[in-house]
Design a protein around this motif. Structure first.
Motif, PDB file in Angstrom:
ATOM      1  N   VAL A 169     -33.166 108.819  67.241  1.00  0.00           N
ATOM      2  CA  VAL A 169     -32.539 110.240  67.182  1.00  0.00           C
ATOM      3  C   VAL A 169     -33.010 111.114  65.902  1.00  0.00           C
ATOM      4  O   VAL A 169     -33.332 112.267  65.863  1.00  0.00           O
ATOM      5  N   ASP A 170     -32.784 110.387  64.697  1.00  0.00           N
ATOM      6  CA  ASP A 170     -33.180 111.067  63.653  1.00  0.00           C
ATOM      7  C   ASP A 170     -34.561 111.371  63.373  1.00  0.00           C
ATOM      8  O   ASP A 170     -34.905 112.521  63.028  1.00  0.00           O
ATOM      9  N   TYR A 171     -35.411 110.532  63.544  1.00  0.00           N
ATOM     10  CA  TYR A 171     -37.059 110.801  63.546  1.00  0.00           C
ATOM     11  C   TYR A 171     -37.023 112.132  64.727  1.00  0.00           C
ATOM     12  O   TYR A 171     -38.295 112.662  63.955  1.00  0.00           O
ATOM     13  N   GLU A 172     -36.327 112.228  65.617  1.00  0.00           N
ATOM     14  CA  GLU A 172     -36.775 113.489  66.678  1.00  0.00           C
ATOM     15  C   GLU A 172     -36.322 114.515  66.005  1.00  0.00           C
ATOM     16  O   GLU A 172     -37.033 115.620  65.832  1.00  0.00           O
ATOM     17  N   ILE A 173     -34.923 114.676  65.698  1.00  0.00           N
ATOM     18  CA  ILE A 173     -34.147 116.026  65.159  1.00  0.00           C
ATOM     19  C   ILE A 173     -35.037 116.414  63.857  1.00  0.00           C
ATOM     20  O   ILE A 173     -34.982 117.604  63.512  1.00  0.00           O
ATOM     21  N   ASN A 174     -35.218 115.436  62.913  1.00  0.00           N
ATOM     22  CA  ASN A 174     -35.967 115.854  61.764  1.00  0.00           C
ATOM     23  C   ASN A 174     -37.167 115.778  61.566  1.00  0.00           C
ATOM     24  O   ASN A 174     -37.936 115.570  60.345  1.00  0.00           O
ATOM     25  N   ALA A 175     -37.923 115.661  62.558  1.00  0.00           N
ATOM     26  CA  ALA A 175     -39.355 115.603  62.637  1.00  0.00           C
ATOM     27  C   ALA A 175     -39.991 116.501  61.606  1.00  0.00           C
ATOM     28  O   ALA A 175     -40.758 116.245  60.958  1.00  0.00           O
ATOM     29  N   HIS A 176     -39.726 117.745  61.734  1.00  0.00           N
ATOM     30  CA  HIS A 176     -40.318 118.670  60.842  1.00  0.00           C
ATOM     31  C   HIS A 176     -40.028 118.551  59.367  1.00  0.00           C
ATOM     32  O   HIS A 176     -40.963 118.651  58.340  1.00  0.00           O
ATOM     33  N   LYS A 177     -38.920 117.796  59.061  1.00  0.00           N
ATOM     34  CA  LYS A 177     -38.562 117.578  57.696  1.00  0.00           C
ATOM     35  C   LYS A 177     -39.289 116.504  57.162  1.00  0.00           C
ATOM     36  O   LYS A 177     -39.885 116.354  55.928  1.00  0.00           O
ATOM     37  N   ASP A 339     -42.601 125.140  66.343  1.00  0.00           N
ATOM     38  CA  ASP A 339     -42.583 123.713  67.035  1.00  0.00           C
ATOM     39  C   ASP A 339     -43.086 123.669  68.300  1.00  0.00           C
ATOM     40  O   ASP A 339     -42.387 124.597  69.147  1.00  0.00           O
ATOM     41  N   LEU A 340     -44.121 123.171  68.682  1.00  0.00           N
ATOM     42  CA  LEU A 340     -44.696 123.202  69.964  1.00  0.00           C
ATOM     43  C   LEU A 340     -43.713 122.595  71.332  1.00  0.00           C
ATOM     44  O   LEU A 340     -44.028 122.820  72.486  1.00  0.00           O
ATOM     45  N   CYS A 341     -42.645 121.942  70.637  1.00  0.00           N
ATOM     46  CA  CYS A 341     -41.645 121.305  71.794  1.00  0.00           C
ATOM     47  C   CYS A 341     -40.733 122.089  71.916  1.00  0.00           C
ATOM     48  O   CYS A 341     -39.792 121.879  72.689  1.00  0.00           O
ATOM     49  N   ASP A 342     -40.358 123.041  71.237  1.00  0.00           N
ATOM     50  CA  ASP A 342     -39.122 124.341  71.110  1.00  0.00           C
ATOM     51  C   ASP A 342     -39.276 125.102  72.330  1.00  0.00           C
ATOM     52  O   ASP A 342     -40.033 126.046  72.174  1.00  0.00           O
ATOM     53  N   GLU A 343     -38.552 125.049  73.559  1.00  0.00           N
ATOM     54  CA  GLU A 343     -38.730 125.888  74.814  1.00  0.00           C
ATOM     55  C   GLU A 343     -38.343 127.098  74.468  1.00  0.00           C
ATOM     56  O   GLU A 343     -38.456 128.037  75.355  1.00  0.00           O
ATOM     57  N   ASP A 344     -37.461 127.246  73.400  1.00  0.00           N
ATOM     58  CA  ASP A 344     -36.737 128.663  73.079  1.00  0.00           C
ATOM     59  C   ASP A 344     -37.773 129.325  72.089  1.00  0.00           C
ATOM     60  O   ASP A 344     -37.159 130.549  71.712  1.00  0.00           O
ATOM     61  N   GLN A 345     -38.861 128.763  71.516  1.00  0.00           N
ATOM     62  CA  GLN A 345     -39.594 129.628  70.742  1.00  0.00           C
ATOM     63  C   GLN A 345     -40.884 130.046  71.440  1.00  0.00           C
ATOM     64  O   GLN A 345     -41.502 129.471  72.117  1.00  0.00           O
ATOM     65  N   SER A 346     -41.223 131.324  71.226  1.00  0.00           N
ATOM     66  CA  SER A 346     -42.288 131.903  71.849  1.00  0.00           C
ATOM     67  C   SER A 346     -43.440 131.843  71.029  1.00  0.00           C
ATOM     68  O   SER A 346     -43.348 132.115  69.894  1.00  0.00           O
ATOM     69  N   TYR A 347     -44.839 131.869  71.667  1.00  0.00           N
ATOM     70  CA  TYR A 347     -45.852 132.043  70.739  1.00  0.00           C
ATOM     71  C   TYR A 347     -46.096 133.521  70.672  1.00  0.00           C
ATOM     72  O   TYR A 347     -45.886 134.390  71.374  1.00  0.00           O
ATOM     73  N   PRO A 348     -46.503 134.051  69.579  1.00  0.00           N
ATOM     74  CA  PRO A 348     -46.758 135.353  69.062  1.00  0.00           C
ATOM     75  C   PRO A 348     -47.919 136.140  69.635  1.00  0.00           C
ATOM     76  O   PRO A 348     -48.544 136.923  69.246  1.00  0.00           O
ATOM     77  N   VAL A 349     -48.293 135.615  70.946  1.00  0.00           N
ATOM     78  CA  VAL A 349     -49.336 136.196  71.725  1.00  0.00           C
ATOM     79  C   VAL A 349     -49.098 136.271  73.060  1.00  0.00           C
ATOM     80  O   VAL A 349     -47.968 135.272  73.589  1.00  0.00           O
ATOM     81  N   PRO A 350     -49.506 137.110  73.840  1.00  0.00           N
ATOM     82  CA  PRO A 350     -49.243 137.331  75.546  1.00  0.00           C
ATOM     83  C   PRO A 350     -49.662 136.208  76.015  1.00  0.00           C
ATOM     84  O   PRO A 350     -50.793 135.329  75.666  1.00  0.00           O
ATOM     85  N   THR A 351     -49.405 135.890  77.327  1.00  0.00           N
ATOM     86  CA  THR A 351     -49.752 134.942  78.212  1.00  0.00           C
ATOM     87  C   THR A 351     -51.293 135.278  78.483  1.00  0.00           C
ATOM     88  O   THR A 351     -51.723 136.405  78.479  1.00  0.00           O
ATOM     89  N   SER A 352     -52.080 134.472  78.915  1.00  0.00           N
ATOM     90  CA  SER A 352     -53.670 134.664  79.304  1.00  0.00           C
ATOM     91  C   SER A 352     -54.202 135.556  78.006  1.00  0.00           C
ATOM     92  O   SER A 352     -55.133 136.214  78.370  1.00  0.00           O
TER      93      SER A 352
END
Ligand SMILES: C[S@@+](CC[C@H](N)C(=O)[O-])C[C@H]1O[C@@H](n2cnc3c(N)ncnc32)[C@H](O)[C@@H]1O
Length: 486
Positions: A169-177, A339-352
């Motif tokens: 759990v620690d490795y997952e939650i703190n992966a970016h750290k 974070d590419l796994c964070d579904e609450d974050q959008s990429y700053p570009v539109p779809t397609s």
């Protein structure tokens, strides 16, 4: 970046931080190396036959193993021979007689003729075991049954004892750290040769001359530092296009860096004509860009005035290093924390909106359960006809075999000594991930390479997988193919 840079169009959630300031030339296994007892690797590539097990062009991953570190060691690390030999059992002493690492018949192909530009890269085949130490690496090495069985045993052995749940759990939650810590230590000192990028992935610089690469002897190419600033770069001509006059683009690109400037934009969606790089005609996104080992070579090599390169990483330290690199040009590039796994974050570009998405040794750093959704989300960003390019660790790569008991998180997924994690893929697994995301296979190959420490007489067998998957132009019904749901 401030929300004023964004135009709210629909409902979605966008958030990101820190805005601002190794071969598709299909190559043939013209010769086969019958390996020996232990790890054997591979080779090179060429434009790849769809789905084959061909070998890509040059070197593979970002770093190889000197230590439990996220990257396979650089060639120069191999020269630390004695230390490496002690540390990794996978480094074998080569026995030319056949009792050592390499046994069996070999066929050595003559190095590609001068003038056969691309083929020169990654087309060195070993046919005579006595010549194994004549070069730094050999391509398209086949594994013997004995060697494959030994690798299986090694993996079974190092997977018997799993990391406890609490640590997982620690490795997952703190992966970016953990990755932040990695980059604080190494900064951009892990720069490695990436000239193979354009041989394997010409889509990154379509129509661009590769002549600058031919100036380097092939041996040098794989050892030369890959990413230099524009000042000390390989003399490439960089044609810069003008910054867009679009205010969003301008302001977003010059926003400050770092986690403290993280902006969360809930229920926002980037408007189709107001986003960084919105005026570009060819858009490339690199996910998990690290310190820019791929991005800067692209910017240096691809002089299309319509090019715009996005790059993200969930390590704010890495992104800060990208943004403060002297080769970082906000008129042509936009680096952001994501974070590419964070579904609450959008990429700053539109779809397609993207032509190319590139994943270099990043998907392997993601927990397997989250890979599919991450790829699905990325797939939606591709234009019809756009391509996803990947190069990553293959099953039984030396890096996997060298893990010790107690470092295994789940099947084929391990944690290194520094807390960063790595998965080792099969071709089928990657095929499933991409096709489930609605993409169609253009290339899916395994790159097996034998790297050699000539000074210390060590051999190292690497396994990398390289994929290209395209978003279909039209569905069978004649409309644009729908993107998969997350
Ligand atoms: C092995 S490094 C490769 C870096 C870079 N692609 C290269 O080849 O030099 C893996 C990178 O993926 C990033 N990474 C890992 N998990 C990530 C995630 N969930 N979202 C975004 N980046 C991630 C790490 O911070 C690290 O920079």
């Amino acid at each position: 970046m401030s929300p004023t840079f964004l135009r709210v169009c629909k409902t979605a959630r966008a958030s990101w931080q820190g805005m601002g300031s190794r071969k598709p030339t299909p190559r043939r296994n013209s010769a086969r190396v019958r390996p020996a007892p232990f790890p054997n690797p591979i080779p090179n590539s060429g434009p790849a036959p769809v789905g084959g097990a061909r070998a890509p062009t040059s070197t593979g991953d970002c770093r190889a193993p000197p230590c439990p570190g996220p990257f396979p060691p650089r060639l120069r690390d191999f020269r630390k021979g004695a230390w490496l030999r002690r540390k990794f059992s996978l480094y074998g002493k080569v026995s030319i007689s056949g009792s050592g690492v390499m046994a069996g018949p070999y066929t050595e192909c003559a190095p590609a003729a001068v003038g056969q530009k691309r083929q020169q890269f990654g087309s060195r085949f070993l046919s005579d075991p006595a010549r194994v130490f004549h070069h730094n690496a050999w391509d398209n090495v086949e594994w013997s049954e004995e060697q494959a069985a030994a690798a299986e045993r090694k993996v079974r052995e190092n997977s018997t004892q799993r990391v406890c749940q609490e640590k997982q759990v620690d490795y997952e939650i703190n992966a970016h750290k953990y990755w932040n810590d990695f980059y604080k230590i190494h900064e951009n000192g892990f720069f490695k040769d990436r000239h193979w990028l354009f041989t394997e992935f010409p889509e990154l610089a379509p129509g661009q001359s590769q002549d600058h690469l031919e100036d380097l002897p092939s041996d040098k190419r794989s050892e030369a530092p890959e990413c230099r600033t524009s000042e000390d770069g390989p003399g490439l001509k960089i044609e810069q296009h003008k910054c867009s006059s679009n205010s969003l683009e301008r302001e977003a690109q010059t926003a400050p860096v770092g986690e403290n400037v993280t902006q969360k934009f809930s229920h926002l969606e980037i408007c189709a004509d107001e986003f960084p790089g919105s005026s570009a005609t060819y858009r490339i996104l690199e996910v998990g860009c690290g310190v820019g080992n791929t991005v800067f070579p692209i910017l240096q090599t691809n002089n299309d005035p319509g090019l715009f390169v996005y790059c993200c990483d969930f390590s704010s330290t890495a992104i800060e290093l990208v943004q403060t690199n002297s080769a970082y040009d906000p008129c042509r590039c936009f680096a952001f924390v994501h974070d590419l796994c964070d579904e609450d974050q959008s990429y700053p570009v539109p779809t397609s909106s993207l032509d190319i998405i590139i994943l270099i040794f990043v998907l392997s750093a993601v927990v397997p359960d989250k890979m599919q959704k991450a790829i699905n989300r990325l797939s939606r960003l591709l234009k019809p006809g756009g391509m996803m390019l990947l190069r990553d660790y293959g099953r039984h790569d030396m890096a996997q075999l060298r893990f010790k008991k107690g470092q295994c998180l789940s099947e084929n997924f391990y944690v290194r000594g520094d807390g960063t994690r790595v998965y080792f893929f099969t071709q089928d697994e990657l095929d499933t991930l991409f096709t489930t995301a609605g993409l169609e296979k253009v290339q899916n190959l395994v790159d097996r390479r034998l790297q050699v420490n000539r000074g210390k007489q060590l051999t190292m067998y690497r396994v990398w997988i390289q994929c290209k998957y395209r978003k279909p132009l039209l569905s069978s019904a004649g409309s644009v193919a729908p993107a998969p749901d997350a």
